[in-house]
Design a protein around this motif. Structure first.
Motif, PDB file in Angstrom:
ATOM      1  N   UNK A  71      -2.755 -17.077  18.883  1.00 57.94           N
ATOM      2  CA  UNK A  71      -2.638 -15.624  18.721  1.00 57.94           C
ATOM      3  C   UNK A  71      -2.282 -15.244  17.291  1.00 57.94           C
ATOM      4  N   UNK A  72      -1.397 -15.993  16.671  1.00 57.81           N
ATOM      5  CA  UNK A  72      -1.060 -15.739  15.270  1.00 57.81           C
ATOM      6  C   UNK A  72      -2.194 -16.276  14.404  1.00 57.81           C
ATOM      7  N   UNK A  73      -2.564 -15.520  13.411  1.00 59.04           N
ATOM      8  CA  UNK A  73      -3.614 -15.926  12.466  1.00 59.04           C
ATOM      9  C   UNK A  73      -2.951 -16.143  11.118  1.00 59.04           C
ATOM     10  N   UNK A  74      -2.689 -17.400  10.797  1.00 59.59           N
ATOM     11  CA  UNK A  74      -2.013 -17.758   9.553  1.00 59.59           C
ATOM     12  C   UNK A  74      -3.063 -17.839   8.448  1.00 59.59           C
ATOM     13  N   UNK A  75      -3.124 -16.799   7.631  1.00 63.84           N
ATOM     14  CA  UNK A  75      -4.120 -16.717   6.568  1.00 63.84           C
ATOM     15  C   UNK A  75      -3.531 -17.240   5.264  1.00 63.84           C
ATOM     16  N   UNK A  76      -4.372 -17.883   4.490  1.00 64.75           N
ATOM     17  CA  UNK A  76      -3.934 -18.391   3.191  1.00 64.75           C
ATOM     18  C   UNK A  76      -5.109 -18.449   2.237  1.00 64.75           C
ATOM     19  N   UNK A  77      -4.815 -18.422   0.944  1.00 65.79           N
ATOM     20  CA  UNK A  77      -5.838 -18.499  -0.090  1.00 65.79           C
ATOM     21  C   UNK A  77      -6.383 -19.922  -0.138  1.00 65.79           C
ATOM     22  N   UNK A  78      -7.698 -20.071  -0.072  1.00 68.33           N
ATOM     23  CA  UNK A  78      -8.260 -21.422  -0.095  1.00 68.33           C
ATOM     24  C   UNK A  78      -8.263 -22.040  -1.484  1.00 68.33           C
TER      25      UNK A  78
END
Length: 135
Positions: A71-78
């Motif tokens: 449910x959590x979408x852990x976004x990060x810079x690639x």
């Protein structure tokens, strides 16, 4: 200035590939969570509704990591790996924004609240954490 004063904060990742702006109080109510991923990342965040968040650049440079309930979408810079914001399980209609990824000059003060993410379901039954993502 008052804690109810809303300002436009700008921020982003380390390398600058991801940039955003968020309309939020000048006094930030920040959550310090002890769940497995927040502890590993040293994640602290404040919650805003999606309506007060705008991704300025870098949509094509964002990766998403999920686990457990997904449910959590852990976004990060690639490029640099920094998570400057994410979609939390507790507030799927909002964003958790890392105050340390904001540009200097708009934060008056940070108030920290501890979140028992290791016992998330029990904590959420007794917490009013969702009040921080209301429009």
């Amino acid at each position: 200035m008052s804690g109810d004063t809303f300002v436009l904060h700008k921020g982003g990742c380390h390398c600058g590939a991801v940039r955003f702006q968020v309309f939020a109080p000048s006094v930030l109510h920040v959550f310090d969570c002890n769940c497995s991923i927040c502890v590993k990342k040293g994640n602290m965040h404040f919650i805003v509704p999606k309506s007060r968040f705008e991704l300025i650049k870098g949509e094509d440079n964002i990766e998403v990591y999920t686990f457990n309930t997904h449910k959590a979408k852990h976004t990060f810079c690639k490029t640099c790996g920094v998570q400057s914001f994410y979609s939390p399980r507790s507030n799927p209609d909002g964003y958790g924004v890392a105050p340390h990824c904001l540009d200097p000059g708009t934060v008056e003060k940070i108030e920290v609240e501890t979140v028992d993410g290791q016992n998330w379901e029990k904590f959420m039954k007794t917490s009013d954490i969702s009040k921080y993502s209301k429009t």
